[in-house]
Motif scaffolding. Sequence first.
Motif, short mmCIF file in Angstrom:
data_model
loop_
_atom_site.label_atom_id
_atom_site.label_comp_id
_atom_site.label_asym_id
_atom_site.label_seq_id
_atom_site.Cartn_x
_atom_site.Cartn_y
_atom_site.Cartn_z
N MET A 1 0.99 -1.27 0.02
CA MET A 1 0.27 -0.08 0.15
C MET A 1 0.86 1.21 0.14
N ASN A 2 0.61 2.04 -0.79
CA ASN A 2 1.54 3.25 -0.79
C ASN A 2 0.91 4.39 0.06
N PRO A 3 1.66 5.48 0.34
CA PRO A 3 1.19 6.61 0.84
C PRO A 3 -0.24 7.34 0.23
N ALA A 4 -0.23 7.10 -0.85
CA ALA A 4 -1.19 7.99 -1.67
C ALA A 4 -2.50 7.15 -1.47
N GLU A 5 -2.53 5.85 -1.66
CA GLU A 5 -3.60 5.17 -1.04
C GLU A 5 -4.32 5.28 0.37
N ILE A 153 1.41 2.21 10.30
CA ILE A 153 1.70 0.78 10.08
C ILE A 153 2.17 0.42 8.59
N ASN A 154 1.96 1.57 7.62
CA ASN A 154 2.37 1.50 6.28
C ASN A 154 3.79 1.55 6.21
N THR A 155 4.48 2.36 7.25
CA THR A 155 5.66 2.48 7.02
C THR A 155 6.70 1.07 7.22
N VAL A 156 5.93 0.41 8.11
CA VAL A 156 6.89 -0.93 8.09
C VAL A 156 6.22 -2.06 7.33
N ARG A 157 5.34 -1.76 6.33
CA ARG A 157 4.59 -2.73 5.72
C ARG A 157 5.21 -3.85 4.85
N PRO A 158 5.82 -3.43 3.98
CA PRO A 158 6.57 -4.72 3.23
C PRO A 158 7.50 -5.27 3.97
N MET B 1 2.10 -0.17 -4.33
CA MET B 1 3.44 -0.81 -4.15
C MET B 1 3.85 -1.58 -4.80
N PRO B 2 4.57 -1.75 -5.78
CA PRO B 2 4.91 -2.89 -6.49
C PRO B 2 5.23 -4.11 -5.45
N GLN B 3 4.62 -5.35 -5.80
CA GLN B 3 4.75 -6.64 -5.17
C GLN B 3 6.17 -6.75 -5.18
N LEU B 4 6.67 -7.51 -4.09
CA LEU B 4 8.16 -7.99 -4.12
C LEU B 4 7.68 -9.29 -4.22
N LYS B 160 17.85 -7.67 -0.37
CA LYS B 160 16.39 -7.61 -0.60
C LYS B 160 15.43 -7.04 0.05
N LEU B 161 15.55 -7.47 1.41
CA LEU B 161 14.83 -6.80 2.63
C LEU B 161 15.23 -5.36 2.52
N PHE B 162 16.38 -5.00 2.76
CA PHE B 162 16.97 -3.68 2.61
C PHE B 162 16.16 -3.00 1.61
N GLY B 163 16.29 -3.30 0.40
CA GLY B 163 15.50 -2.82 -0.75
C GLY B 163 14.05 -2.21 -0.35
N VAL B 164 13.38 -3.47 0.00
CA VAL B 164 11.97 -2.94 0.39
C VAL B 164 11.84 -2.02 1.44
#
Lengths: 232, 202
Positions: A1-5, A153-158, B1-4, B160-164
């Motif tokens: 989810m990006n901040p725009a969403e 929450i979104n800042t740690v999300r992926p 956000m593009p899926q990793l 990869k984690l860093f890039g994310v």
Amino acid sequence: MNPAEVEFLAENQTIQITPNFSHDRLYLICGEVGPFRPGIPVQVPLWMAINLKQRQKCRLTAPEWMTVETLTKIKEDEGQSKTFTPMPDDHYMVTTQLILGAAPHDIPNTDEIRILVKDIWDMRIAKLRSSVDAFLKIGGSLAKVDHLTLMEINTVRPFLPHALDQLFRLRQEKNFSYNQTHFSWIYRCYVGTCSNREKLDMVHIQQEAIRLEQTAVVALCDKRLRAQMKII
Amino acid sequence: MPQLHFSYSPNYFSIEDIVLQDIRVSCKFEVAVPKLGMLDQSADNEDLKQGSKVELPFWMVPTLHAKKIITFEIPRHYKVNYRQILQADSIVVDLHKWGPYFYDLGLHVANLGLTDSPDIKSSLVKTLLNRLRQIMDMSQHSTHHETVHIISNLDELERKLFGVGQLSFRSYKEWVRRESNKINTAALVASHRKRKFAEVTI
């Protein structure tokens, strides 16, 4: 989810404005927005308020929590508490950005408010990061955190889910010999296809067994196929 | 956000998996194998004698080991003394030098069913846990220029984690500066220097 969403979701909140034009009730998909009369305050969604302001058709009224005193008190509470305190608004960061961006003159003390909100944000993010770190170190499987807003929450999300996935991958117990698991699986498939008499299935099972190097099952499939061919 | 998309776990078709298993492992053949003498460059035999040492790529090892044709030495970075180094301090270790695919190869090695396997696995997990904090902090705070120094110590999985993490940080910063709403020319098109039509017609 990006901040725009996240911003898009936050824009649905209502805010009070004072229009300077006149219009009847508007019937929108998300609900109806009351009749506009100049000088009379009316509640509209945030996106509409920003848009009207940019077209210079209204004046915004700040939400009640957007004052220096309230925010200072919230900041102190946040600093003293070890966990997260409830925020006055579920999307305080987005709302602040949008309102202060579009209507800086309608709100008193914009600079101080901006600084206060940023300080609150930084404190909460720091707390969030250390709690994520503690969670990872303990190797916990379930964490419950209250009063976090979506943007935080979104800042740690992926990062967090991916890190946990990789840890899970590294921890997985795998059968020592590849052969063991592959054999039992392919043998079960073979037995399954024996009963349904489809030649094509048997061919597929044989190919899979070759790929997995299960010579015993390959031989069984071979025998079966030859027997079937002879019948035909 | 593009899926990793990670190609996960020993996945047969994952390119990463194929590349990382190319590492050479020194093996000793326990049985004599006819006609494979060419693998051993020191002897001139046509057949491979029992007990001859050959360097084989890692992907051949599980099958041969399961059939008990060879005994082999695990790659040195997974041995006891290296594990002790990791235990002492995992954060400063240069994992990229130890093998760009340290964790994934370690997973393969541990899955071979050796006596060391549980130790190797737990050492991998502990190392990753220790280094995660640093990766998270670095990814949330660094600018373009410092990145090169920081990631030189990380192996591929950590990179990869860093890039994310960096991606999420950068998109947040962009949003705060209100640039995520702007439509910009793509960098590729701008450097094309072929946007002459608009200038000519005006």
